[in-house]
Design a protein around this motif. Structure first.
Motif, mmCIF file in Angstrom:
data_model
loop_
_atom_site.group_PDB
_atom_site.id
_atom_site.type_symbol
_atom_site.label_atom_id
_atom_site.label_comp_id
_atom_site.label_asym_id
_atom_site.label_seq_id
_atom_site.Cartn_x
_atom_site.Cartn_y
_atom_site.Cartn_z
ATOM 1 N N ASP A 136 15.937 2.963 0.639
ATOM 2 C CA ASP A 136 14.694 3.688 0.393
ATOM 3 C C ASP A 136 14.335 3.608 -1.086
ATOM 4 O O ASP A 136 14.985 2.900 -1.864
ATOM 5 N N ALA A 137 13.314 4.353 -1.484
ATOM 6 C CA ALA A 137 12.831 4.323 -2.862
ATOM 7 C C ALA A 137 13.900 4.764 -3.864
ATOM 8 O O ALA A 137 13.842 4.403 -5.033
ATOM 9 N N LEU A 173 8.707 1.137 -5.085
ATOM 10 C CA LEU A 173 8.425 2.135 -4.052
ATOM 11 C C LEU A 173 8.513 3.544 -4.622
ATOM 12 O O LEU A 173 7.699 4.407 -4.273
ATOM 13 N N ALA A 231 5.500 6.169 -4.431
ATOM 14 C CA ALA A 231 5.676 7.443 -3.722
ATOM 15 C C ALA A 231 5.396 8.628 -4.651
ATOM 16 O O ALA A 231 4.758 9.606 -4.240
ATOM 17 N N ALA A 288 -1.340 4.502 2.987
ATOM 18 C CA ALA A 288 -0.266 5.462 2.711
ATOM 19 C C ALA A 288 -0.829 6.872 2.549
ATOM 20 O O ALA A 288 -0.257 7.838 3.063
ATOM 21 N N LEU A 340 9.822 5.573 2.070
ATOM 22 C CA LEU A 340 9.369 4.191 1.948
ATOM 23 C C LEU A 340 10.620 3.337 1.838
ATOM 24 O O LEU A 340 11.511 3.633 1.035
ATOM 25 N N ARG A 358 -0.102 10.217 4.525
ATOM 26 C CA ARG A 358 0.254 11.438 3.781
ATOM 27 C C ARG A 358 -0.638 12.610 4.211
ATOM 28 O O ARG A 358 -0.158 13.699 4.499
ATOM 29 N N LEU A 400 3.682 10.986 -1.792
ATOM 30 C CA LEU A 400 3.970 10.715 -0.383
ATOM 31 C C LEU A 400 5.171 11.548 0.042
ATOM 32 O O LEU A 400 6.158 11.616 -0.678
#
Length: 165
Positions: A25-26, A86, A90, A58, A99, A62, A95
């Protein structure tokens, strides 16, 4: 097969088992689809963080997240971007969903979301903007390919039988 031969991308359909994956992930932490079994999940593939269309998409997710969660769905976005990019995306767009980084496109390919694209007469390989709703047992409920960045969540909600928001 010759070098010039092309293969038709595999496309998923409702009723297919969603291909399992584990991606960073991010934050660099790994997230596996198998860890989400027991929950309905929307997995969407987008070409590049912080581009106009991907930002619209995105932000649409959101802004719809609360109502999607109310209907029992969680959201996960996947792109070929590195985790650091990312994380910036984000944070900037605030977000509230994971991601994931698919830098080698292997997961996108498994979902049929990586393949031949045409743009202004040019043919190339790239990410096909695609979305999948996966049920609690890991089965695809809805598979959408070549989706539009704008208005996509409303169409997805209609296809899932949810009230559009």
């Amino acid at each position: 097969m010759s070098e010039n031969a092309t293969t038709e991308a595999i496309r998923l359909a409702a009723g297919d088992a969603a291909p399992d994956f584990t991606l960073p992930d991010a934050n660099g932490d790994e997230l596996a689809l198998a860890s989400l079994h027991g929950k309905k999940t929307i997995v969407y593939f987008y070409p590049a963080a912080s581009t106009p269309g991907c930002t619209k998409q995105a932000c649409d997710f959101r802004d719809s997240l609360e109502s999607l969660q109310g209907a029992g769905y969680q959201v996960v976005g996947i792109s070929p971007d590195a985790p650091a990019k990312l994380a910036k995306f984000a944070a900037k767009e605030e977000l509230g969903f994971p991601l994931l980084s698919d830098e080698d496109h292997a997961v996108a390919a498994a979902y049929g979301a990586w393949g031949e694209k045409k743009n202004y007469g040019r043919v190339y390989e790239g990410l096909i903007r695609s979305t999948f709703a996966i049920d609690e047992n890991g089965i695809v409920e809805v598979a959408q390919y070549n989706v539009r960045a704008t208005g996509h969540v409303a169409k997805l909600r209609r296809d899932l039988g949810l009230d559009p928001k």
